[in-house]
Design a protein around this motif. Structure first.
Motif, PDB file in Angstrom:
ATOM      1  N   PRO A 198      37.997  33.742  37.271  1.00  0.00           N
ATOM      2  CA  PRO A 198      38.004  35.136  38.032  1.00  0.00           C
ATOM      3  C   PRO A 198      39.326  35.652  37.561  1.00  0.00           C
ATOM      4  O   PRO A 198      40.057  35.296  37.115  1.00  0.00           O
ATOM      5  N   VAL A 199      38.911  37.200  38.189  1.00  0.00           N
ATOM      6  CA  VAL A 199      40.009  37.977  38.121  1.00  0.00           C
ATOM      7  C   VAL A 199      41.078  38.082  39.226  1.00  0.00           C
ATOM      8  O   VAL A 199      40.643  38.488  40.083  1.00  0.00           O
ATOM      9  N   THR A 200      41.881  36.985  38.835  1.00  0.00           N
ATOM     10  CA  THR A 200      42.972  36.627  39.825  1.00  0.00           C
ATOM     11  C   THR A 200      44.369  37.073  39.362  1.00  0.00           C
ATOM     12  O   THR A 200      44.833  36.762  38.358  1.00  0.00           O
TER      13      THR A 200
ATOM     14  N   PRO B  32      32.828  38.685  46.218  1.00  0.00           N
ATOM     15  CA  PRO B  32      33.974  37.726  47.126  1.00  0.00           C
ATOM     16  C   PRO B  32      34.889  36.894  46.586  1.00  0.00           C
ATOM     17  O   PRO B  32      35.785  36.538  47.161  1.00  0.00           O
ATOM     18  N   ARG B  33      34.729  36.780  45.149  1.00  0.00           N
ATOM     19  CA  ARG B  33      35.884  36.141  44.493  1.00  0.00           C
ATOM     20  C   ARG B  33      36.909  37.110  44.063  1.00  0.00           C
ATOM     21  O   ARG B  33      37.937  36.531  43.829  1.00  0.00           O
ATOM     22  N   LEU B  34      36.954  38.292  44.176  1.00  0.00           N
ATOM     23  CA  LEU B  34      37.997  39.224  43.804  1.00  0.00           C
ATOM     24  C   LEU B  34      38.646  39.484  44.859  1.00  0.00           C
ATOM     25  O   LEU B  34      38.184  39.892  46.097  1.00  0.00           O
ATOM     26  N   PRO B  35      39.923  40.123  44.754  1.00  0.00           N
ATOM     27  CA  PRO B  35      40.760  40.871  45.870  1.00  0.00           C
ATOM     28  C   PRO B  35      39.988  42.209  45.965  1.00  0.00           C
ATOM     29  O   PRO B  35      39.490  42.883  45.224  1.00  0.00           O
ATOM     30  N   ASP B  36      39.741  42.500  47.208  1.00  0.00           N
ATOM     31  CA  ASP B  36      39.414  43.891  47.696  1.00  0.00           C
ATOM     32  C   ASP B  36      40.534  44.747  47.643  1.00  0.00           C
ATOM     33  O   ASP B  36      41.363  44.506  48.308  1.00  0.00           O
TER      34      ASP B  36
ATOM     35  N   VAL C 154      43.430  32.119  47.106  1.00  0.00           N
ATOM     36  CA  VAL C 154      43.921  33.032  45.898  1.00  0.00           C
ATOM     37  C   VAL C 154      43.679  34.417  46.003  1.00  0.00           C
ATOM     38  O   VAL C 154      44.524  34.986  45.579  1.00  0.00           O
ATOM     39  N   ARG C 155      42.498  34.867  46.470  1.00  0.00           N
ATOM     40  CA  ARG C 155      42.253  36.108  46.223  1.00  0.00           C
ATOM     41  C   ARG C 155      43.018  37.034  47.431  1.00  0.00           C
ATOM     42  O   ARG C 155      42.942  37.973  47.238  1.00  0.00           O
TER      43      ARG C 155
END
Length: 737
Positions: A120-122, A189-193, A314-315
């Motif tokens: 994921p892009v975290t 939904p896995r990425l920060p908005d 984490v997101r």
């Protein structure tokens, strides 16, 4: 060869393919690397996972395979891409080791089960390139960084790349889209908005950190007492004041006493997070309006961490880290350690450093210092820096307190893994922690680790004892921990019913099952274990206990699950010769069942009616069913009536459909003899393969010999007498049966 078999399978008639299981024998498991995503492909057909459990660095996948089927991991054993390796725990269970913190999902495509492993892009973690041995032409080069989904704008893509590289230090303020773009573009939904944390805060705790505490509290209480009816302002002011001083219990009690209907407001949710994160009122901070508030992602991250779902938080870290400096210093330290715990568990170096710099820990508070060292140690351990992790954990242990004790256990586990200490040392350390920290989360964690240690050492009954103690001592652990306990209970009971526990005396296994049955979850996985245990009891000859277990289970499951269990019970009753009990079990199966179970139930009802002496009812119970099932019931009914010629004809028709079981093969030969068929001995000879190994087959062969004619000589008559004597010797010892 595999491609040839697939072509052959596709050329078979559809009717043959539907007649049995999709696969018979090895089920291939393969790996495919597609860009930044690695796929594990399993030719599972229509099977659905029996269990799928993810952890930090891998996943466990179990399939409900039929007897004779097994997973073939030869092409995938050494891994590839983001999958490090694949190992087979048993014939139906895979342990897939992946890169840590990867996003693992499972879905179905073209009759294949596909497990995808993607990073994921975290923010805060530099992506590690795949190992050189696993690198393929389709894998991006190490300098390319994490791929950015195409739905992000260029500004957002740049923000995400900087966040990955620098831990949100250079990209502290993300770009904001226009409202139209936000509503038109789907969000992963896995990425920060980028829209999170951009609006006004839910509550400004720093502004309400007013003192001295007692004087301010008394002033706000007086204002509340003097407030006009319907004026909620003074009450909310007092709630904000309590929240600013980290007194969530008092704040939540005020809301529930004065505003019982005010369950959807942010103040109520924050009070619930500080007082009891398990309270459903806290879920309000997970809604989109709350997440858009300046401190909304911060409270969402704290809630998930305190519920044991740090991986899902984490997101929220980028926006949560921006809100952390606005808190009062003591709250910043207390709650900031929760954020540091999230980053440490995920191995986010850059983000963890940024959070740690914000904390400004109090050097005079050894409890806070110990937890800080413990969390930094977790970060080093997740990043595969064991020496640094041990140094931090040793410092935390020297400071004492619950965090120090937890760090001491973590250091002990790492030293055991490195071979510096033994498992016996770790067991002693866990028992000491359980003794020294009663009623604390540390006792719960130590009991859990001790349970896992017992399982690893093969002591299934000992592990069940520890798991039961954990369930009794801590019935309200976080949901994620309770789910892990249920999964472990299923694994332990599964082992207790399997061949691996054959060395454990049957009486001990039965006692353990009866004592700890309530640990199994009330869901299909738990019910399946109880069915397997009943089957094990039946195979071991403990028929009564097996039937009682299935009867009890039938009463506890929903109507949709009842049919399969009732049918298992009916089979056991039929094997015991209890026709009435089998019919009663079938009557309790209900009508809410799948078509396959309905057909199975018809066949069992027909067998029960045959056993009860009602062959006509048995044929009627089969309804419009066709094929071998109906032929078998008809042949058995004719045999029961004594219509030997018709019975022989029916069994011949059944034999033409496929090999007969020993009982039906014997009935075919006997019916032909009793009907006076001169070819009876030839019919019996044709069933030699089915009768091979049966103790009474020789007696049938003697009976099938032609009877000498009236003018037969002395030799023929003496042969007949010898045959009669031999037959008497065969049936003599078993005549009572």
């Amino acid at each position: 060869m595999r491609q040839f078999l697939r072509i052959l399978m596709t050329s078979l008639p559809a009717g043959l393919c539907l007649a049995g299981p999709t696969w018979a024998g090895p089920i291939p498991v393969d790996i495919r690397v597609t860009g930044a995503v690695t796929e594990l492909l399993i030719d599972s057909g229509d099977l659905t996972p029996r269990r799928f459990r993810r952890d930090q660095c891998g996943a466990l996948l179990s399939l409900p395979l039929a007897e004779g089927d097994a997973l073939d991991i030869t092409p995938a054993a050494h891994g590839g891409g983001r999958i490090r390796h694949v190992e087979l725990i048993d014939r139906r269970t895979l342990n897939v080791a992946t890169q840590c913190s990867a996003v693992i999902t499972i879905w179905r495509r073209d009759r294949k089960m596909v497990m995808t492993v993607a990073a994921p892009v975290t923010p805060g973690r530099k992506p590690a390139p795949p190992d050189p041995a696993d690198r393929t032409a389709s894998t991006p080069p190490p300098g390319a960084g994490q791929p950015i989904p195409p739905e992000l704008t260029p500004a957002e893509a740049e923000f995400a790349r900087k966040a990955v590289a620098d831990g949100a230090r250079e990209a502290m303020t993300p770009p904001v889209r226009e409202p139209a773009a936000l509503s038109a573009t789907p969000h992963d939904p896995r990425l920060p908005d980028p829209a999170w944390g951009r609006e006004a805060t839910l509550v400004d705790l720093a502004a309400w950190r007013q003192g001295p505490f007692l004087a301010t509290r008394d002033r706000l209480r007086l204002a509340l007492a003097q407030a006009a009816p319907g004026d909620e302002g003074p009450l909310r002011d007092l709630v904000r004041f309590h929240l600013a001083w980290n007194r969530g219990v008092e704040a939540l009690a005020l809301v529930r006493e004065r505003l019982p209907g005010d369950t959807g407001q942010p103040l109520t949710a924050i009070a619930a997070i500080l007082a009891d994160p398990r309270d459903p009122l806290a879920d309000r901070v997970l809604t989109p309006p709350s997440l858009r508030a300046g401190d909304g992602p911060f409270w969402a991250a704290i809630l998930l961490e305190r519920r044991g779902q740090g991986r899902d938080a984490v997101r929220y870290l980028p926006a949560a880290a921006r809100a952390l400096p606005s808190l009062p210093p003591d709250l910043r330290r207390t709650l900031g350690l929760d954020l540091l715990s999230i980053a440490a568990e995920a191995g986010l170096d850059g983000m963890a450093r940024a959070i740690a710099r914000t904390l400004d820990p109090d050097a005079t508070d050894p409890v806070a210092q110990a937890r800080l060292h413990a969390e930094v140690g977790r970060l080093h351990a997740a990043a595969a820096r064991p020496a640094l992790a041990l140094a931090q954990w040793d410092q935390a242990a020297a400071l004492g307190g619950p965090a120090g004790a937890q760090a001491e256990l973590a250091a002990l586990a790492l030293r055991v893994e490195r071979g510096e200490q033994t498992k016996a040392d770790r067991r002693t350390g866990l028992i000491t922690a359980i003794r020294d920290w009663p009623g604390s989360p540390l006792e719960a964690d130590s009991l859990w680790q001790l349970t896992l240690l017992e399982q690893q050492q093969g002591d299934t009954i000992g592990a069940l004892e520890k798991l039961r103690l954990l369930a009794l001592r801590f019935p309200d652990r976080p949901p994620a921990a309770m789910a892990a306990q249920a999964d472990l209970a299923v694994d332990l009971f599964d082992g207790l019913a399997g061949d691996a526990a054959a060395q454990v005396p049957l009486s001990e296994r039965i006692t353990a099952f009866q004592r700890h049955r309530d640990l199994l979850p009330a869901e299909p996985a738990g019910w399946a274990v109880r069915r397997r245990f009943a089957a094990m009891l039946s195979a071991a000859g403990v028929q009564r206990a097996a039937r009682e277990e299935l009867a009890r289970l039938t009463e506890q499951v929903p109507a949709a699950e009842r049919a399969a269990i009732a049918h298992d019970l009916a089979i056991m009753e039929l094997a015991a010769g209890h026709a009435a009990a089998a019919l009663a079990a079938l009557d309790g199966a209900g009508e809410d069942a799948a078509q396959e179970e309905i057909r199975r139930g018809r066949g069992l009802r027909a067998r029960a009616l045959l056993l009860a002496g009602d062959p006509d009812g048995a044929l009627a119970a089969m309804g419009d069913a066709a094929g071998t099932d109906r032929l078998a019931i008809r042949a058995a009914g004719l045999w029961q009536r004594g219509e030997w010629g018709a019975a022989a004809t029916a069994y011949k028709a059944l034999a033409a459909e496929g090999p007969l079981p020993p009982r039906d093969a014997a009935r075919l030969a006997l019916a032909a003899m009793l009907a006076g068929d001169p070819a009876a001995h030839h019919i019996l000879a044709g069933q030699d393969a089915a009768l091979d190994g049966q103790g009474w087959a020789d007696g049938l062969r003697l009976l099938a010999r032609p009877v000498p004619a009236a003018d037969a000589g002395e030799a023929a008559l003496r042969g007949l007498l010898d045959d009669a004597a031999a037959l008497g010797r065969l049936v003599g010892p078993s005549g009572a049966n």
